[in-house]
Design an enzyme around this catalytic site. Sequence first.
Site: not given
Length: 546
Positions: A501, A509, A503-504, A65, A277, A373
Site C-alpha cells: 500500500p 503499488r 504511504g502517500t 518536495s 527534486d 528514486n
Amino acid sequence: MAQFEEVSQKSKLHPKPEGLTLQYGTAGFRTHAKHLDHIMFRMGLLATLRSKKTKSTIGVMVTASHNPEEDNGVKLIDPMGEMVTAAWEGYATQLANAEQDSLLKELKDIIKKEDIDMSEPASVYVGKDTRPSSASLSQAVLDGVSSLGGKTHDYGLVTTPQLHYMVCCCNTHGCYGSPTVEGYYQKLSQAFLQLTQNALNRTDDQKRLLVDGANGIGALKMREMEPFLRSELQVVLSNDGSSGKLNHMCGADYVKVQQKAPQGMNMGVGERCCSFDGDADRIVYYYTDSKGCFHLLDGDKIATLISTYLKELLTQAGLNLQIAVVQTAYANGSSTRYLEDVMKVTVCCTKTGVKHLHHAAQEYDIGVYFEANGHGTVLFSKAAQKQIQELVKDPNANDERKRAVKLLESTINLINQTVGDAISDMLVIEAVLAIRGMSAQDWDAIYTDLPNRQLKVTVCADRRVIDTTDAERRAVSPEGLQDTIDTLVKKYKSARSFVRPSGTEDVVRVYAEADTQESADSLAHEVSLAVYRLAGGIGDEPKPLH
Ligand code: 16G
Ligand code: MG
C-alpha cells in the site's frame, strides 16, 4: 497560564476547517496549500514542545518536495538533523486534527505524556521552499513557536537538507560546521576542491554538468554555490525557476517516473545530466547515447558507484571497517546481485521511506543508503570517523594509505550525513567520477538494470487490506495473494514482483521486474489483476500494457 492564553488567541488566526483530518505521512503533512495554515501554526507549537523536551534546536521545513506547485507540506527535523521519531509523528497527527476548541487540551495532553518542563527555553529553525504559498505558511509556523514563547531563526529560502544541516550544526555546537548557508557552501566546496585535486588533467568537458533545478529551491542554491566551486565544476543550469513552473515536466521525480529527460534541457550525446527534486533532497543522473537512447542512473546506480569507491579506499587505507548498502524492495535486482556477488558488500533491505533506511544504515561502520528514486546519503559511525581521523594523523602510514585516508576524510566532509541532499550527492558523484576518470557511460556499464514496471491499483476498502512483511517484499493479506504472485513470478525469467500500500497516495503499488520489458510488463499486469480481484479493486479491470 499566560503561555496558553497566547496560544488560544493566536490559534484563532489560524483556524482549523471543521472536520478536516490529515495524517503526518511518510515525509510529513502534504496536501493542497489552502488546507495547511492551521497545520503550520500547530507544527510550530509541536516543534516548540519537542525543543523543550530534547533541550535542543528543532527544525521545521515548509515544502511539498516533488508535489505540484499548488501543494505544500511540512517536515519536522530532530536534533541531530534526523527526521522526527514515530511517537512524535503521532503527536503531530493528534495536534493537527484537534478541533479548534480542543487544541489546548491536546497540547496539554502531549506535555503531560512527555513530562515536558515548560520553563525550559525553546529554539526552532524554520526554512521554506520557493512555492508561492510557502511565505505565509512559514509565517504561521513562526507564529506557533512564538505563541509558546519559543525563539525562532527564520532561514527563509533553503533546501530541505540545508535546514537539516543547520539543525545538526547548532546542536553539535559547530562540530558539524557553521550553521549558515555560507558555512554549508564553504564546508562542501572545500571538501570538493580537495577531492578533485586528486583528479589530474580534467578537461573542461569533464568538468561540465547539466543540472535541472526543477524550477525550485535547488536551482537557486546551486547558483549561490557556484562561485565557491571555482570552476572545478561547470554547472549548466536549466529549469532555474526564471520562467517554468515548479516540478512541471522537470525534476528528479518526473525524470525517474517518465524515464525521460526533463523539458528545457539541451543534452549532447553522452553528456552527464542530473535532476534535483522540488526541495533538493533527491537526485538522479542520466545521459543519452549516440543512438538517442535515454539512460537513467538512479539511486541504485548512485549507491553502487559510491560504495564501490569507498570500499576501494578502505582497502587502500588498510582500514577494517564494515560497509553496507541499504536498499528497499524497489532496488533493481541487478544492483543487489552486483553488490552482493561481485562487490561482496552487505546489502540490507528496509521498508520504503527515508527514515527506515536511515535507521538501518546507522547499524554499520559505513552505511550507504539510497532509494531507487534518488534519495540517499552515507552515514559514518563515530568509531569509523575516529579511526579515519587517527590514520590521517599517523606519521607511520605509507603514502598509499595516507592518500586513501585523506580522500576518505574529504569525502566525509562532502557528505551531508543528516539526510539525502541533492547538492551534496551531486558533488560526491562528480568527485568520484573525476577521481576514477569515469564517464557517465562507464558508470552505467557497472551493471545492467533488469527491465521493470510499476503500476497502481485502486481498491475500494482501506488500501491497508494489503499487509506486508519482509521489508514489504511479501504480502501476508489478503489470503492467497502472495501464493498467486509466487506462481506468476515462476512463469518468467529473472523475475520478481511485490505489492504494497502506498504511504502517500490512496493506491496499492505493484512492482515487477524480469529479463525483458515485455515480461516485466506482462508480470506487472498479471499481479495487478490479482490485486484487483483479491483485494477488492474498483473501476475497470487493469488492462494489459501491450
Ligand atoms: C515519500 C518518502 C520517499 C518514499 C516515498 C514512497 C521521505 C523523505 N520521502 O516521498 O522516501 O520513496 O514516500 O511513496 O521519506 P509511496 O509510499 O507512495 O510509494
Ligand atoms: Mg524531496
